[in-house]
Design an enzyme around this catalytic site. Structure first.
Site, PDB file in Angstrom:
ATOM      1  CE  LYS A 250      -1.480   1.711   4.310  1.00 33.37           C
ATOM      2  NZ  LYS A 250      -0.370   2.202   5.322  1.00 33.37           N
TER       3      LYS A 250
ATOM      4  CD  GLU B 215       0.444   3.819  14.545  1.00 37.75           C
ATOM      5  OE1 GLU B 215       1.519   3.167  14.277  1.00 37.75           O
ATOM      6  OE2 GLU B 215      -0.028   4.417  13.714  1.00 37.75           O
TER       7      GLU B 215
ATOM      8  CG  HIS C 290      -3.772  -1.157   7.981  1.00 37.34           C
ATOM      9  ND1 HIS C 290      -3.410  -2.010   7.008  1.00 37.34           N
ATOM     10  CD2 HIS C 290      -2.918  -0.117   8.200  1.00 37.34           C
ATOM     11  CE1 HIS C 290      -2.205  -1.683   6.684  1.00 37.34           C
ATOM     12  NE2 HIS C 290      -1.979  -0.583   7.296  1.00 37.34           N
TER      13      HIS C 290
END
Ligand code: BG6
Length: 512
Positions: A158, A226, A250
């Site tokens: 990607k 994250e 995702h």
């Protein structure tokens, strides 16, 4: 190898962009892990290609450093490593120059002849997508795209375009040289063990499926947090942002595993047809949905545990007036019989308090409240599928608190993958590379699914681009993103598992 594992056929794995980070951080350590588990072909060659100049040995040395630094195996077997590196070689080649490709063909043909193996070639494009079409066409020009003597497969990383139009164009360009069945689009989230476990959990247990619908589920939450920032990738990230970098690919793929209908078999197309149907059933977002149900944010500098973390606009390669989102939260619906009316919430961001990706199924409360005083526990049935870290599953429900009266206390039943201590948990790349070698595309994104996902996010991209009134909320690094996101989930009793506010009150903060 466990008994249901096949050994891939002999092949050459050609890595374009071989001097890049991905090759020595992920690809080679994963191929070595497969080698260690006897899951590589009997004969194989890993041929790195790129513009940089390396001798075979210099390239091997760099790759071995990668294995030593980034391998996820508990141990490294030195003699095995030595054998493994003998199967690595390098060829200098400019991927944009068609005249360099005949040399590649000669090298590949020579290997085939030497080993007496079929001409099986797996091309891994670890480069910017702008190079994909050219490489595909250069391979085709020397007949390296199709053959009756072996397979030719193309693995691409990607981003698969940056919007619907470019996503379609990329697919069209690739299809000029390779058939869809030869193209493997990596979405490394699908390689994660716990994402695959969603299928096993749902379709091998009789107890979940009857509850897995609008009658029993209040809402579904997918959080992917994250703690890191953009880690020196500011230049790339600023042209991407959280919507393109994480959500369009995702997280929509994860959502489609959560929401799909049972496939008729475990065949790649049977599964991918079902995930596609979910993506095609996403209720299109109108302008007012984008305005009210999509929150974007960008981290600003803050002190986190005594350290100053710079804001996104202070990161290297990021313009000081950037309006790229490092956080996005979204509410949406899936318009089908199973999910009609059930809100889905996805959020993802950088510089949040911790690294965690999980799917949380929030079940509806009981229809009648018997234990009034513990009202909060009427809402406590959640199934948490922890994708990372500490992969596992947790069920939260109410139990009687020992002693007088009927006080309800939320408790957990949990399973952690680490409890399977004798099992090696394969990394996503390990699993995906192995599948590509076997020609199994189940865990790879298909062209139509990629386009359906772009189609869904298109109204968001459009509004953000054309309407300067669309807000971008600053959030201090180290927090759970803009507080506005708490308001996305309208039911005041049933918010995000980790809300932006009142975190201190949440006893099970980040614990599975
Ligand atoms: C990548 C994104 O695809 O996924 C990165 O480009 C992100 O920005 C990464 O950090 C997250 O992957 P993981 O496996 O660490 O959750």
């Amino acid at each position: 190898m466990t008994c249901d594992m096949q050994k891939p056929q002999n092949m050459v794995i050609v890595i374009f962009g071989a001097s890049g980070d991905l090759t020595h951080r992920k690809l080679i350590p994963s191929l070595y892990a497969l080698y260690d588990q006897k899951m590589m072909p009997d004969h194989f060659l890993i041929l790195g290609v790129g513009r940089s100049s390396y001798t075979d040995q210099a390239f091997r040395d760099r790759m071995m450093q990668g294995v030593r630094s980034f391998s996820e195996l508990n141990h490294l077997n030195e003699s095995e490593l030595l054998q493994f590196q003998q199967s690595i070689a390098y060829q200098q080649l400019d991927p944009s120059k068609a005249e360099d490709f005949p040399r590649l063909k000669i090298r590949l043909d020579a290997w085939t002849e030497e080993t007496g193996s079929p001409a099986n070639y797996l091309y891994y494009l670890s480069l910017l997508p702008s190079a994909f079409a050219e490489i595909a066409s250069n391979l085709a020009a020397v007949g390296l795209n199709h053959s009756t003597d072996g397979f030719r497969r193309l693995v691409v990383e990607k981003p698969f375009g940056y919007d619907l139009e470019s996503g379609r164009k990329l697919n069209d360009d690739l299809h000029k040289a390779f058939e869809e069945s030869q193209i493997f689009r990596i979405d490394h989230y699908l390689g994660k063990e716990t994402v695959q476990n969603l299928l096993v959990m749902r379709f091998s247990n009789g107890i979940f499926e009857p509850l897995w619908n609008r009658n029993y589920i209040h809402h579904v939450e997918i959080t992917s947090a994250e703690s890191i920032g953009v880690e020196g990738r500011g230049g790339y990230y600023d042209g991407s942002g959280a919507l393109r970098d994480m959500l369009q690919n995702h997280l929509l793929q994860v959502a489609s595993f959560v929401a799909m209908e049972p496939p008729s078999s475990m065949d790649a197309d049977a599964i991918r047809n079902e995930t596609l149907k979910v993506l095609q059933s996403l209720k299109p977002l109108r302008n007012e949905d984008v305005a009210n149900h999509v929150i974007r944010g960008q981290y600003v500098g803050a002190h986190v545990r005594g350290n100053w973390l710079p804001g996104y606009r202070e990161e290297e390669g990021v313009p000081s007036d950037s309006r790229t989102e490092t956080y996005v939260a979204l509410k949406f619906f899936i318009d089908n019989w199973r999910w009609g009316g059930v809100p889905f919430y996805i959020r993802t961001g950088k510089r949040l308090p911790t690294r965690v990706t999980e799917v949380v199924i929030h079940f509806k409360p009981t229809p009648h409240t018997l234990f009034q005083r513990d009202h909060v526990c009427q809402h406590c049935n959640t199934l948490i599928i922890r994708i990372q870290p500490d992969e596992g599953i947790l069920m939260r429900f109410g139990m009687k608190q020992p002693g007088a009266g009927f006080h309800v206390k939320p408790v957990h039943m949990d399973f952690h993958y680490t409890e399977l201590s004798d099992q090696h948990l394969p990394s996503a790349y390990e699993r995906l590379l192995y599948d590509a070698m076997l020609g199994d595309s189940t865990l790879y994104a298909r062209a139509d699914a990629v386009e359906a996902a772009w189609q869904f996010v298109a109204p968001i991209q459009h509004m953000w681009k054309t309407d300067p009134g669309q807000k971008i909320h600053g959030y201090p690094a180290g927090t759970w993103g803009p507080e506005h996101a708490d308001g996305l989930i309208e039911d005041s009793c049933m918010g995000w598992r980790y809300p932006c506010k009142n975190l201190a009150d949440d006893g099970d903060y980040c614990e599975l």
